[in-house]
Design a protein around this motif. Structure first.
Motif, PDB file in Angstrom:
ATOM      1  N   ASN A  27     -57.156 -35.150  87.909  1.00  0.00           N
ATOM      2  CA  ASN A  27     -57.757 -35.620  89.173  1.00  0.00           C
ATOM      3  C   ASN A  27     -57.576 -37.126  89.344  1.00  0.00           C
ATOM      4  N   TYR A  28     -57.758 -37.869  88.259  1.00  0.00           N
ATOM      5  CA  TYR A  28     -57.617 -39.326  88.350  1.00  0.00           C
ATOM      6  C   TYR A  28     -56.163 -39.724  88.607  1.00  0.00           C
ATOM      7  N   ILE A  29     -55.232 -39.109  87.897  1.00  0.00           N
ATOM      8  CA  ILE A  29     -53.820 -39.433  88.120  1.00  0.00           C
ATOM      9  C   ILE A  29     -53.421 -39.080  89.553  1.00  0.00           C
ATOM     10  N   THR A  30     -53.879 -37.926  90.025  1.00  0.00           N
ATOM     11  CA  THR A  30     -53.602 -37.530  91.413  1.00  0.00           C
ATOM     12  C   THR A  30     -54.122 -38.579  92.386  1.00  0.00           C
ATOM     13  N   HIS A  31     -55.360 -39.026  92.151  1.00  0.00           N
ATOM     14  CA  HIS A  31     -55.987 -40.009  93.030  1.00  0.00           C
ATOM     15  C   HIS A  31     -55.201 -41.323  93.022  1.00  0.00           C
TER      16      HIS A  31
ATOM     17  N   THR B  12     -51.256 -33.295  80.468  1.00  0.00           N
ATOM     18  CA  THR B  12     -51.782 -33.803  81.744  1.00  0.00           C
ATOM     19  C   THR B  12     -50.664 -33.892  82.778  1.00  0.00           C
ATOM     20  N   TRP B  13     -49.533 -34.487  82.383  1.00  0.00           N
ATOM     21  CA  TRP B  13     -48.436 -34.673  83.336  1.00  0.00           C
ATOM     22  C   TRP B  13     -47.774 -33.353  83.720  1.00  0.00           C
ATOM     23  N   SER B  14     -47.874 -32.353  82.872  1.00  0.00           N
ATOM     24  CA  SER B  14     -47.296 -31.048  83.239  1.00  0.00           C
ATOM     25  C   SER B  14     -47.994 -30.480  84.473  1.00  0.00           C
ATOM     26  N   LYS B  15     -49.296 -30.764  84.600  1.00  0.00           N
ATOM     27  CA  LYS B  15     -50.040 -30.317  85.793  1.00  0.00           C
ATOM     28  C   LYS B  15     -49.597 -31.089  87.031  1.00  0.00           C
ATOM     29  N   ILE B  16     -49.322 -32.379  86.848  1.00  0.00           N
ATOM     30  CA  ILE B  16     -48.852 -33.203  87.975  1.00  0.00           C
ATOM     31  C   ILE B  16     -47.469 -32.737  88.415  1.00  0.00           C
TER      32      ILE B  16
ATOM     33  N   GLN C 274     -61.876 -34.408  79.714  1.00  0.00           N
ATOM     34  CA  GLN C 274     -61.378 -33.119  80.193  1.00  0.00           C
ATOM     35  C   GLN C 274     -60.012 -33.270  80.857  1.00  0.00           C
ATOM     36  N   LEU C 275     -59.117 -32.356  80.551  1.00  0.00           N
ATOM     37  CA  LEU C 275     -57.775 -32.360  81.127  1.00  0.00           C
ATOM     38  C   LEU C 275     -57.831 -32.363  82.646  1.00  0.00           C
ATOM     39  N   ARG C 276     -58.667 -31.511  83.190  1.00  0.00           N
ATOM     40  CA  ARG C 276     -58.750 -31.399  84.658  1.00  0.00           C
ATOM     41  C   ARG C 276     -59.157 -32.724  85.289  1.00  0.00           C
ATOM     42  N   GLN C 277     -60.078 -33.433  84.636  1.00  0.00           N
ATOM     43  CA  GLN C 277     -60.533 -34.712  85.186  1.00  0.00           C
ATOM     44  C   GLN C 277     -59.418 -35.757  85.110  1.00  0.00           C
TER      45      GLN C 277
ATOM     46  N   ALA D 252     -55.276 -47.356  83.671  1.00  0.00           N
ATOM     47  CA  ALA D 252     -55.091 -46.623  82.412  1.00  0.00           C
ATOM     48  C   ALA D 252     -56.430 -46.216  81.814  1.00  0.00           C
ATOM     49  N   ASN D 253     -57.389 -47.111  81.843  1.00  0.00           N
ATOM     50  CA  ASN D 253     -58.698 -46.829  81.247  1.00  0.00           C
ATOM     51  C   ASN D 253     -59.445 -45.734  82.008  1.00  0.00           C
ATOM     52  N   GLU D 254     -59.361 -45.766  83.343  1.00  0.00           N
ATOM     53  CA  GLU D 254     -60.052 -44.748  84.144  1.00  0.00           C
ATOM     54  C   GLU D 254     -59.523 -43.355  83.820  1.00  0.00           C
ATOM     55  N   ILE D 255     -58.252 -43.253  83.571  1.00  0.00           N
ATOM     56  CA  ILE D 255     -57.653 -41.954  83.231  1.00  0.00           C
ATOM     57  C   ILE D 255     -58.060 -41.533  81.816  1.00  0.00           C
TER      58      ILE D 255
END
Length: 420
Positions: free
Chosen positions: A242-246, A281-285, A236-239, A228-231
């Motif tokens: 990227n973290y959620i994707t990872h 953020t989740w809309s991008k996922i 930035q939204l894009r970042q 949770a903290n890393e996200i």
């Protein structure tokens, strides 16, 4: 039959037998007669012995058990017991001691009084049970051990990172290094830690009785908070995407290598309230037609719906090496504790061995998974990072919600209020 008499095959009237079961299937039994069944001269019931050794701490302790075994041994010196029958029973007692010392050497190595008592007993009876006495002694003091699992296959070649950026680390290799940590913690758990069901961090006795169970629980809490903290630390939204994707890809790889505990740890971080409310953020996922179905499958597999139905169906078909989700194991043990009383009734005080059998069934499955380690090579740059995950604190929840609201402020008309 009186408690100080030997158990005959047809003399089972004192036992509570499960309806519809064969007469050898004991439901309730006094402890003295239980010892007799364990050392019955006509057969050595391996499954019964395993169930007993897994659970005897639920109704007695190691010192009393050793005393009862020696009482059983000495009973055979009665003139009413034929010599050939006496020899067999003595060997049965010896074999039970051997299985006990081989399977749970810590019972003796962590209890000097018990160990010294056993050594004195072995010196006394060595002339009657021969080399078996030395074997028992060697297992009990640790000079002889169960052979470790041998894996002659080479580990898969590691995927070494090309930079120190976490997002550049391959999800499969992160999953492998996660699993090396999780496997070490899981395999350290002793069955007695689970059967005693004392897992309260605020209880000093629990930290003494169940240190390895508590270590797995603490690790799960720390990883969940770290995800949770890393996200959230990404402005930035894009970042954040990227973290959620990872993390979704890491969770999937953890699942593929059968680390269900690790999968749940990462998934819990992704499902944290402070993360899940990030609608932008989740809309991008969700727009990623390859990634989002993977996430949904993970959620459905590890959902607690219908008593973890999907997870239970999946874990049944898994072969070791595998790390099951400890939360379900703990829940199952608590359910058995609630459903079955320690004794059949308050009048006869018969030990409810059906409860022991149920607990032993759960613990034996844990043992099967613990017996086989993973065969992965260490990648220190990844392993060190995962080992350095910070410990959770009481302020984490408040900080996460505060950060979450900073990243994506609340929309009053569409989003329920969250109190930071």
């Amino acid at each position: 039959a009186e408690d100080n008499q030997l158990l005959d095959q047809d003399d089972l009237d004192f036992l509570e037998i499960e309806p519809g079961r064969p007469r050898s299937y004991i439901k309730g039994v006094p402890l003295s007669k239980l010892i007799e069944k364990l050392t019955f001269e006509n057969n050595f019931d391996t499954k019964f012995v395993q169930a007993f050794l897994l659970t005897f701490h639920m109704f007695t302790d190691s010192n009393e058990l050793l005393d009862l075994l020696m009482k059983r041994y000495n009973q055979t010196n009665s003139i009413t017991i034929p010599n050939d029958k006496s020899k067999i029973i003595k060997l049965r007692v010896g074999n039970l001691l051997k299985v006990w010392a081989r399977t749970y050497p810590e019972d003796f190595q962590k209890n000097e009084q018990l160990s010294n008592k056993l050594l004195l007993i072995l010196n006394t009876i060595s002339s009657e049970i021969g080399p078996l006495a030395e074997t028992i002694k060697n297992y009990a003091i640790g000079t002889k051990q169960k052979p470790p699992f041998s894996n002659n296959s080479p580990p898969p070649p590691p995927i070494r990172p090309k930079s120190n950026d976490f997002l550049d680390f391959d999800p499969l290799e992160i999953a492998r290094q996660f699993t090396l940590i999780d496997s070490e913690l899981f395999r350290a758990i002793q069955n007695r830690e689970l059967s005693k069901k004392n897992w309260n961090f605020n209880d000093k006795q629990a930290t003494s009785e169940s240190p390895n169970v508590l270590a797995v629980i603490k690790r799960a809490q720390d990883v969940t908070a770290w995800v949770a903290n890393e996200i959230l630390k990404s402005e930035q939204l894009r970042q954040r995407v990227n973290y959620i994707t990872h993390f979704i890809n890491i969770a999937q790889k953890l699942l593929e290598i059968r680390n269900f505990e690790g999968t749940m740890q990462v998934l819990s971080g992704l499902q944290h309230q402070a993360i899940f409310r990030l609608k932008q953020t989740w809309s991008k996922i969700e727009a990623n037609k390859q990634l989002y179905p993977i996430f949904r499958n993970l959620v459905e597999l590890l959902s607690s719906y219908a008593n973890w139905r999907e997870y239970r169906a999946t874990i049944l078909s898994q072969e070791p090496p595998c790390i099951p989700f400890l939360g379900v194991i703990r829940s199952d043990l608590m359910m058995v504790d609630v459903a079955y009383n320690p004794t059949i009734d308050e009048i006869t005080n018969l030990i409810n061995f059906e409860k022991c059998r149920r607990v032993a069934s759960i613990l034996s499955e844990v043992q099967d998974f613990q017996n086989v380690p993973y065969n992965f090579e260490r990648v220190d740059v990844i392993l060190d990072l995962l080992k350095s995950i910070p410990s959770t604190s009481t302020n984490d929840e408040e900080n996460f919600l505060r950060l979450s609201l900073q990243r994506e402020p609340r929309i009053p008309t569409t989003e329920p209020e969250i109190t930071a």
